[in-house]
Design an enzyme around this catalytic site. Structure first.
Site, PDB file in Angstrom:
ATOM      1  N   ASP A 206     -10.985   4.563   2.735  1.00 17.44           N
ATOM      2  CA  ASP A 206     -10.111   4.113   1.746  1.00 17.44           C
ATOM      3  C   ASP A 206     -10.967   3.552   0.715  1.00 17.44           C
ATOM      4  O   ASP A 206     -12.099   4.094   0.435  1.00 17.44           O
ATOM      5  CB  ASP A 206      -9.164   3.060   2.164  1.00 17.44           C
ATOM      6  CG  ASP A 206      -7.969   3.108   1.506  1.00 17.44           C
ATOM      7  OD1 ASP A 206      -7.834   2.858   0.425  1.00 17.44           O
ATOM      8  OD2 ASP A 206      -6.982   3.516   2.049  1.00 17.44           O
TER       9      ASP A 206
ATOM     10  N   HIS B 260      -6.679  -1.354  -2.265  1.00 23.04           N
ATOM     11  CA  HIS B 260      -5.774  -0.673  -1.428  1.00 23.04           C
ATOM     12  C   HIS B 260      -6.476  -0.423   0.135  1.00 23.04           C
ATOM     13  O   HIS B 260      -5.451  -0.512   1.067  1.00 23.04           O
ATOM     14  CB  HIS B 260      -5.800   0.876  -2.187  1.00 23.04           C
ATOM     15  CG  HIS B 260      -4.821   1.668  -1.339  1.00 23.04           C
ATOM     16  ND1 HIS B 260      -5.208   2.594   0.022  1.00 23.04           N
ATOM     17  CD2 HIS B 260      -3.589   2.218  -1.406  1.00 23.04           C
ATOM     18  CE1 HIS B 260      -4.038   3.483   0.385  1.00 23.04           C
ATOM     19  NE2 HIS B 260      -3.002   3.034  -0.488  1.00 23.04           N
TER      20      HIS B 260
ATOM     21  N   SER C 120       1.258   5.397   2.546  1.00 21.21           N
ATOM     22  CA  SER C 120       0.057   4.907   2.956  1.00 21.21           C
ATOM     23  C   SER C 120       0.208   3.718   3.552  1.00 21.21           C
ATOM     24  O   SER C 120      -0.632   3.108   4.617  1.00 21.21           O
ATOM     25  CB  SER C 120      -1.018   4.687   1.807  1.00 21.21           C
ATOM     26  OG  SER C 120      -0.217   3.830   0.733  1.00 21.21           O
TER      27      SER C 120
END
Length: 651
Positions: free
Chosen positions: A213, A280, A473
């Protein structure tokens, strides 16, 4: 101690649904099906200057970058790109030249063009590269992005968030049983993943989960012990934000903002406006297990005693397939030139990222996932947030993945979640609006809450903020964390780890049926972590005495519960020409596993049939003589099913 929630949209690849339809139309019918190249990732308004070429083993080009450049130069000439041309805007464009990039861990090579090509130019070049007899496969090296999540508004939080274990009870509906019990906010919970009960069986100890990520940041409630052992796989300085190209040690997230130069002018548009840093990776890693649990602070993570290995593959504007595929192989313990070998190989790999394109086994991402599977790693990926068929997205459509859709607290498919036959199961991702509808009032129980960083660009050290987001996600790490619990439960009991195929089989067989019937296909149902861990512990054992099948004699009105295994046996004589084993009729969903000599299981079988419903069939030409066992597994409860085994005797 009080904390503030930073509310901000995370970086995303998802665009409006109408735009995704245009992207589908841009891929010609022959692009994906062609033997040597895949055009499905090319968008009508896209521009490309990187291509991944796989050369045939033994070809002179494979061993010589100079010959690679010559081959690509010849392809540029055949494609009509070595002459100065006028662009669509009337600007003179210089002749295109080729340069060599680097070799990937899968054995393919990145080749670059001196300027970006539009979609038609890129398609023409790829076709010409593929026409070279020395070439096996060509794919564009496209940018992937973190799946765009929807941020919870600040109004859904109290003004002072007090970290304590009680926040698990108030905010984390997604980790509780789907019992219909009212939450602290008054919503009935039919969409939880039943993780709280799974904690009675496992905690993730002994398992490594790689999160590919944006990297991770320090936080008072997040375990970053393996951050230094991770790696930043971004090779391009423009994406990494570093002064020079190249990779560096550590899985830290320095930020991925696009609000300033040079990224704002190069990476933003009406569909992807400038954004502050998303953090994220920190939010995803926290859900999967990095969030410290039972520590008297904040929230809980799923496999909280697993070790989370952050690997940075997404930076400003995203990350290239070439870097992501290398990172997948490295995460699983494979070798990548120029990078020290991973000393903490992962058993689970989480990919909450993606973009347009149909993934095949020959594509770089498909090859990397296959190699990771071969090493025993389960690769879990997000279906995407475009309210579209997941088959049009990569890596969601890659073979060998566990592809995850999102549902909300009512068990309804989240309105944004991708769907289709590519999806294996769903998990809590958040429905955003009351009743998981597609609009209306945003509610606290519409989001997944976890740790976040409050920095607008660069990270705040040892932050103490939390945020709510919704998206596939967020659903994906629920499955990744559960897989870690499954493998840890077996490890603690001295059992062998499950293969990736066996893990998927158990996840699907134990998935809960949504209370709200899905409007589109979202796989086997909603993740039930407790049922999955429980079955993982008991999987692989022998069954009771098998029921004998007579040749051509149907057994009728068979029934079984969800997760049940019933074993049958048919004795095949020498010289039999063909053996067929079929189920049909009735209701429910079953899977057939067939093996010779011993009862078939999800880990040990000769072949299987796994389609939706009860119509399953296995046909073997010239089967070896002996006892053949067929195990009928209830993916759901089933009844009224017929089973027949038949072989053609020798004359």
């Amino acid at each position: 101690m009080s904390n503030r929630m930073r509310i901000g949209a995370l970086l995303g690849a998802s665009m409006a649904f109408a735009f995704s339809m245009a992207a589908h139309a841009a891929a010609p019918a022959g692009g994906l099906g062609a033997t040597h190249y895949n055009l499905s990732s090319l968008k009508s308004d896209g521009h490309y200057d990187r291509f991944i070429v796989t050369w045939r083993p033994g070809s002179a080009e494979r061993a010589n970058p100079s010959l690679m450049r010559q081959s690509m130069g010849a392809a540029l000439s055949r494609a009509g790109l070595v002459r100065a041309t006028l662009s669509a805007q009337g600007m003179m464009q210089a002749p295109v030249q080729a340069s060599y990039g680097r070799r990937l861990a899968i054995g393919a090579d990145v080749l670059r063009t001196s300027r970006k090509l539009d979609r038609n130019e890129a398609a023409a070049l790829m076709a010409q590269i593929a026409s070279d007899p020395a070439v096996l496969h060509v794919a564009p090296d496209v940018l992937r992005h973190a799946v765009r999540d929807i941020a919870a508004p600040a109004s859904l939080r109290p003004s002072a968030f007090k970290p304590s274990d009680t926040e698990f009870r108030q905010y984390q509906w997604d980790l509780k049983a789907p019992s219909g019990r009212a939450t602290a906010f008054g919503d009935r919970n039919y969409g939880g993943a039943h993780v709280n009960a799974a904690w009675d069986l496992a905690d993730g100890k002994g398992i490594v989960i790689a999160v590919l990520d944006t990297g991770i940041t320090t936080h008072v409630d997040v375990n970053t012990k393996l951050a230094g052992a991770g790696y930043d796989f971004i090779t391009d300085a423009f994406l990494s934000g570093r002064k020079n190209d190249g990779r560096i040690p550590g899985g830290w997230d320095p930020g991925d903002w696009t609000t300033g130069r040079p990224w704002q002018s190069m990476c933003t548009d009406e569909f992807n406006p400038p954004q502050p840093s998303s953090w994220h990776g920190t939010h995803v890693a926290s859900t999967v297990g990095a969030e410290r649990t039972n520590n008297g602070i904040g929230l809980a993570g799923i496999a909280y005693r697993a070790r989370v290995l952050p690997i940075r593959v997404l930076g400003h504007c995203g990350g290239y397939d070439s870097d992501i595929s290398d990172a997948i192989i490295w995460a699983a313990g494979g070798h990548v030139d120029g990078v020290p070998d991973n000393t903490h190989p992962a058993q689970v790999i989480n990919l909450s990222l993606g973009g347009y394109g149909q993934c095949t086994a020959d594509d770089p991402m498909g090859q990397a996932i296959a190699l990771a599977n071969k090493r025993g790693a389960v690769v879990v990926v997000a279906a995407g947030n475009d309210n579209d068929n997941a088959k049009y997205f990569s890596p969601a459509s890659c073979p060998g993945t566990v592809t995850v859709a999102a549902t909300g607290i009512t068990s309804r498919r989240a309105y944004y979640s991708n769907y289709g036959r590519t999806v294996d199961l769903a998990a809590p991702g958040g429905g955003i609006y009351a009743g998981d509808r597609s609009s209306g009032e945003q509610v606290s129980d519409g989001f997944v809450w976890q740790a976040i960083n409050s920095g607008a660009t660069k990270p705040v050290a040892d932050d103490s903020n939390y945020a709510g987001y919704a998206g596939t996600s967020q659903a994906t790490p629920h499955v990744s964390g559960t897989v870690a619990l499954m493998q840890a439960a077996r490890l603690a009991r001295g059992l062998k780890p499950l293969t990736p195929a066996a893990v998927l089989d158990i996840l699907q067989r134990t998935a809960a049926t949504p209370k709200v019937a899905p409007d589109h296909r979202i796989g086997a149902g909603i993740l039930d972590a407790y049922a999955a861990v429980n079955m993982a512990i008991n999987s692989g054992g022998t069954t009771s005495q098998a029921t004998l099948l007579g040749n051509g004699v149907a057994l009728s009105d068979l029934s079984g519960a969800k997760g049940s295994r019933t074993v049958y046996r048919i004795d095949v004589p020498e010289g039999a020409g063909k053996l067929s084993l079929r189920t049909s009729g009735g209701s429910g969903d079953v899977t057939l596993y067939v093996n010779r000599g011993t009862p078939a299981t999800a880990e040990d079988y000769h072949c299987r049939s796994a389609h939706a419903g009860t119509s399953e069939s296995v046909v073997l030409d010239h089967p070896a003589a002996g006892s053949w066992f067929v195990t009928v597994v209830g993916r759901t409860g089933y009844r009224g099913v017929s089973l027949v085994g038949k072989y053609l005797a020798s004359r």
